[in-house]
Design an enzyme around this catalytic site. Sequence first.
Site, PDB file in Angstrom:
ATOM      1  CD  GLU A  85      -2.626  -7.803   2.309  1.00 24.40           C
ATOM      2  OE1 GLU A  85      -2.268  -6.618   2.133  1.00 24.40           O
ATOM      3  OE2 GLU A  85      -3.330  -8.162   3.261  1.00 24.40           O
ATOM      4  N   GLY A  91       0.568  -5.176   0.624  1.00 24.69           N
ATOM      5  CA  GLY A  91      -0.588  -5.186  -0.269  1.00 24.69           C
ATOM      6  C   GLY A  91      -0.249  -5.753  -1.633  1.00 24.69           C
ATOM      7  CD  GLU A 144       1.341  -6.058   5.132  1.00 25.45           C
ATOM      8  OE1 GLU A 144       2.227  -6.908   5.344  1.00 25.45           O
ATOM      9  OE2 GLU A 144       0.579  -6.117   4.149  1.00 25.45           O
ATOM     10  CB  ALA A 177      -0.894  -0.013   1.238  1.00 24.61           C
TER      11      ALA A 177
HETATM   12  N1  T1G Z   1       4.643   3.423   0.123  1.00 26.66           N
HETATM   13  C1  T1G Z   1       5.135   4.641  -0.214  1.00 26.66           C
HETATM   14  N2  T1G Z   1       6.445   4.872  -0.530  1.00 26.66           N
HETATM   15  C2  T1G Z   1       7.267   3.819  -0.501  1.00 26.66           C
HETATM   16  C3  T1G Z   1       6.829   2.528  -0.155  1.00 26.66           C
HETATM   17  C4  T1G Z   1       5.444   2.360   0.162  1.00 26.66           C
HETATM   18  N3  T1G Z   1       4.936   1.167   0.473  1.00 26.66           N
HETATM   19  N4  T1G Z   1       7.905   1.698  -0.204  1.00 26.66           N
HETATM   20  C5  T1G Z   1       8.950   2.446  -0.579  1.00 26.66           C
HETATM   21  N5  T1G Z   1       8.583   3.708  -0.760  1.00 26.66           N
HETATM   22  C6  T1G Z   1       9.437   4.821  -1.198  1.00 26.66           C
HETATM   23  C7  T1G Z   1      10.517   5.125  -0.184  1.00 26.66           C
HETATM   24  O1  T1G Z   1      10.019   6.009   0.806  1.00 26.66           O
HETATM   25  C8  T1G Z   1      11.572   5.777  -1.061  1.00 26.66           C
HETATM   26  O2  T1G Z   1      11.124   7.084  -1.324  1.00 26.66           O
HETATM   27  C9  T1G Z   1      11.453   4.996  -2.362  1.00 26.66           C
HETATM   28  O3  T1G Z   1      10.145   4.394  -2.350  1.00 26.66           O
HETATM   29  C10 T1G Z   1      12.483   3.903  -2.505  1.00 26.66           C
HETATM   30  O4  T1G Z   1      12.385   3.112  -1.325  1.00 26.66           O
HETATM   31  C11 T1G Z   1      -2.787  -3.153   2.864  1.00 26.66           C
HETATM   32  C12 T1G Z   1      -1.388  -1.773   4.629  1.00 26.66           C
HETATM   33  C13 T1G Z   1      10.273  -1.886  -1.525  1.00 26.66           C
HETATM   34  C14 T1G Z   1      12.126  -3.126  -0.371  1.00 26.66           C
HETATM   35  O5  T1G Z   1       6.261  -2.085   4.043  1.00 26.66           O
HETATM   36  O6  T1G Z   1      10.511  -2.248   2.113  1.00 26.66           O
HETATM   37  O7  T1G Z   1       0.815  -2.841   2.210  1.00 26.66           O
HETATM   38  O8  T1G Z   1      13.055   8.330  -0.307  1.00 26.66           O
HETATM   39  O9  T1G Z   1      14.704   3.629  -0.496  1.00 26.66           O
HETATM   40  O10 T1G Z   1      15.978   0.216  -0.630  1.00 26.66           O
HETATM   41  O11 T1G Z   1      -1.802  -4.923   3.999  1.00 26.66           O
HETATM   42  O12 T1G Z   1      11.118   0.434   0.003  1.00 26.66           O
HETATM   43  O13 T1G Z   1      13.039   7.808  -2.762  1.00 26.66           O
HETATM   44  O14 T1G Z   1      11.400   9.474  -1.794  1.00 26.66           O
HETATM   45  O15 T1G Z   1      13.319   1.758   0.527  1.00 26.66           O
HETATM   46  O16 T1G Z   1      15.216  -0.362  -2.991  1.00 26.66           O
HETATM   47  C15 T1G Z   1       3.775  -2.713   3.094  1.00 26.66           C
HETATM   48  C16 T1G Z   1       8.101  -0.868   2.263  1.00 26.66           C
HETATM   49  C17 T1G Z   1       3.060  -1.391   3.158  1.00 26.66           C
HETATM   50  C18 T1G Z   1       7.328  -2.127   1.920  1.00 26.66           C
HETATM   51  C19 T1G Z   1      12.597  -1.091  -1.737  1.00 26.66           C
HETATM   52  N6  T1G Z   1       4.960  -2.595   2.287  1.00 26.66           N
HETATM   53  N7  T1G Z   1       9.162  -0.620   1.320  1.00 26.66           N
HETATM   54  O17 T1G Z   1      13.758  -0.818  -1.008  1.00 26.66           O
HETATM   55  O18 T1G Z   1      14.245   1.541  -1.823  1.00 26.66           O
HETATM   56  S1  T1G Z   1       1.648  -1.473   4.196  1.00 26.66           S
HETATM   57  C20 T1G Z   1       6.144  -2.257   2.853  1.00 26.66           C
HETATM   58  C21 T1G Z   1      10.336  -1.323   1.371  1.00 26.66           C
HETATM   59  C22 T1G Z   1       0.580  -2.479   3.327  1.00 26.66           C
HETATM   60  C23 T1G Z   1      -1.484  -3.790   3.232  1.00 26.66           C
HETATM   61  C24 T1G Z   1      -0.622  -2.913   4.061  1.00 26.66           C
HETATM   62  C25 T1G Z   1      11.413  -0.875   0.426  1.00 26.66           C
HETATM   63  C26 T1G Z   1      11.575  -1.769  -0.805  1.00 26.66           C
HETATM   64  P1  T1G Z   1      12.226   8.251  -1.568  1.00 26.66           P
HETATM   65  P2  T1G Z   1      13.718   2.522  -0.674  1.00 26.66           P
HETATM   66  P3  T1G Z   1      14.909   0.114  -1.637  1.00 26.66           P
END
Ligand code: T1G
Length: 685
Positions: free
Chosen positions: A104, A101, A124, A62
């Site tokens: 999912e 997500g 999450e 998400a």
């Molecule tokens: N939402 C918004 N921005 C995100 C994002 C996300 N989920 N993931 C990464 N970014 C942005 C991050 O802030 C950075 O921005 C850029 O992307 C590159 O990220 C319904 C509710 C995917 C492994 O927890 O683990 O789904 O600084 O530097 O090292 O059940 O990002 O460039 O402006 O980390 O290559 C669940 C979180 C969400 C994954 C990539 N998903 N992201 O790593 O790059 S909750 C997560 C990561 C959800 C559902 C629930 C990592 C990555 P900027 P980065 P990276």
Amino acid sequence: MSVITTRREGEVLVVTSNNPPVNALGQAVRAGLADAMAEAAGDDAIQAVVICCEGRTFFAGADITEFGKPPVGPSLPEVIDAIEASAKPVVAAIHGTALGGGLEVALGCHYRIAVASARLGLPEVKLGILPGAGGTQRLPRVVGVAEALPMIVTGNPIPAAQAGKIGLVDKLVAEDGLAESGVAFARSVIGKADHPVSSKRTDKIGEIPSDSDFFDEFRKTQMRRLKGFEAPEACIEAVKAAIDLPYEEGVKKERELFGKLVTGTQSKALRHVFFAERAAAKIDGIPADTPVLPVKKVGILGAGTMGGGIAMNFLTAGYAVTILEREQEALDRGVSIIRKNYERSAAKGRFTADQVERAMGLLTPTLDMNDLADCDLVIEAVFENMDVKKDVFRKLDGIVKPGAILASNTSYLNVDEMAAETKRPGSVLGLHFFSPANVMRLLEIVRAAKTEPAVLKTAMDLAKKIGKVAVVSGVCFGFIGNRMLSPRQRAAQAMLLQGAKPWDVDKALTDFGMPMGPFQMSDLAGLDLGWDKANSKSETIRDVLCERDRRGQKTGKGFYDYDENRRPSPSKEVEAIIDEFAAKSGLEQRVFSQDEIRERLLFPMINEGAKILEEGMAQRASDIDTVWINGYGWPAYTGGPMFWADTIGLDKVVAGLKAHAAASGAEPDICKLLEDKAAKGETFN
Ligand code: T1G
């Protein structure tokens, strides 16, 4: 340009997301997916659907930036339900990291294919929430509870090959032409009578009853990870609901648990931490086109605990390392400790034997500083003494090739003075690793007055490559972390003279969520750091402890007595020493509540953090949070010291500082920035 596009490959509709940087499932993506599914349903010529993503990854979850804002439809659960309800088979074609997500969405698809380099996970819980779009109900149905529970409670992704083994991925495909592989796979399932619609699957859900001791056994393996966090327990409850309840009821239970967590303080704190770590990588004031300098060979001065640990970071990341000592015996010891550390990690499954040999094969030990001449970066980890360090920088400057970066691993000392010993001040900076350097994620990049932008950017780039979370600090005594540690240690010592005991003080912090308190930390580091044995005259509690050889864990006793497993227990001898000094101090003796101890220890840290910000020694408050979470184990579910201060209210911090000063008969020391923010009701973050 729409973030979701569709194209026809004969009877297959290919739905592609292009929402950089990570295809987060923001509102436009969700709406685009819903429209694509309606298109597929409304056209008889379409007999199957493939969902894939452009760029570096499949949906990575998400869009976390939408959290806390009013929801805009369609919701992710609605989109996923529409995918799952499709009468035409839907195939998820996965590359990169299908997370949260994103996974999912893939679970709502009827089939999943993936390239071997892909990883799949439900992280999450690391954001203080749980999968809120059916993940806790669908994943156990697809792979079984035994495989699903660790994925959901730890949040750690699994590689595609393992996903294939447990039935989460139906087919591994070539790295290139993923969309085409998706079309081919879709064609292979067209016409199959019964698509394995995951949410209705119950074949694997019945293996482990919800009252099985499997859950307690699992909790025992996750104690450290679970301590203080709310989300992991909720994850377990949601998985149990998948076992006990019909699917629709289970989804309702998941949504109820998600709703509680996502509005809670812990999730706000952990989302702050997520963005804080990424913000820290941004260096203020350097041009966007600043180049990253090439670094292939690294030199390390000193093969002691720090030098060896620092070397491991680069060896593991594949860099050639030349490590230097003055004596053969110290050099051999250092190299052997590096090998032993690798072998210990390999025994825990962290490295294969080949990886250990590959890392050790990159290491060149030497006694001759001239062997560092062709290094691109040299890090000194020699004795923490300015004269020694100045001499090292002078000598290195004359040996190492022009343009090479010279870095100090100093914990406190002035990097400007070291730079002034060289003819290349622009290439000098601090790289402060935290012990054990091959384990702790934090790296403080100390920006000296003359450090050039390219050198800073190269250091930040290297930090990410060696798996560190880096924070830029200015030059001040102790930089960010250790500078804030000092007032905390002073406050702890002062309380001993007013009636507090080390074990009560430490308990206040361990109950707060720190891995150890001030006195346990002192015993670990060694009480004789900086102790002047020859001139010690029993003037302080520390003097007396060291004089009695109570120098910390390394002598089996310090503030605590330690058993053979280094388990601490209060010491009567120490209590008597403290009582004697407290009586001599003439200070009023009193009993401290745990709350007051916590405030007396942590509020001065917040004050020091405010000074660090006011002086520009840290770029932003969230950097300070990142330092303390990754360098000292500050409980991430409180967001770090500055976020925590915001949560309790800066006015409370100021009032506490004033009250504690008054109680000790001292003048309050309150940073103007803190006082101004408190007065205006502002926050640091
Ligand atoms: N939402 C918004 N921005 C995100 C994002 C996300 N989920 N993931 C990464 N970014 C942005 C991050 O802030 C950075 O921005 C850029 O992307 C590159 O990220 C319904 C509710 C995917 C492994 O927890 O683990 O789904 O600084 O530097 O090292 O059940 O990002 O460039 O402006 O980390 O290559 C669940 C979180 C969400 C994954 C990539 N998903 N992201 O790593 O790059 S909750 C997560 C990561 C959800 C559902 C629930 C990592 C990555 P900027 P980065 P990276």
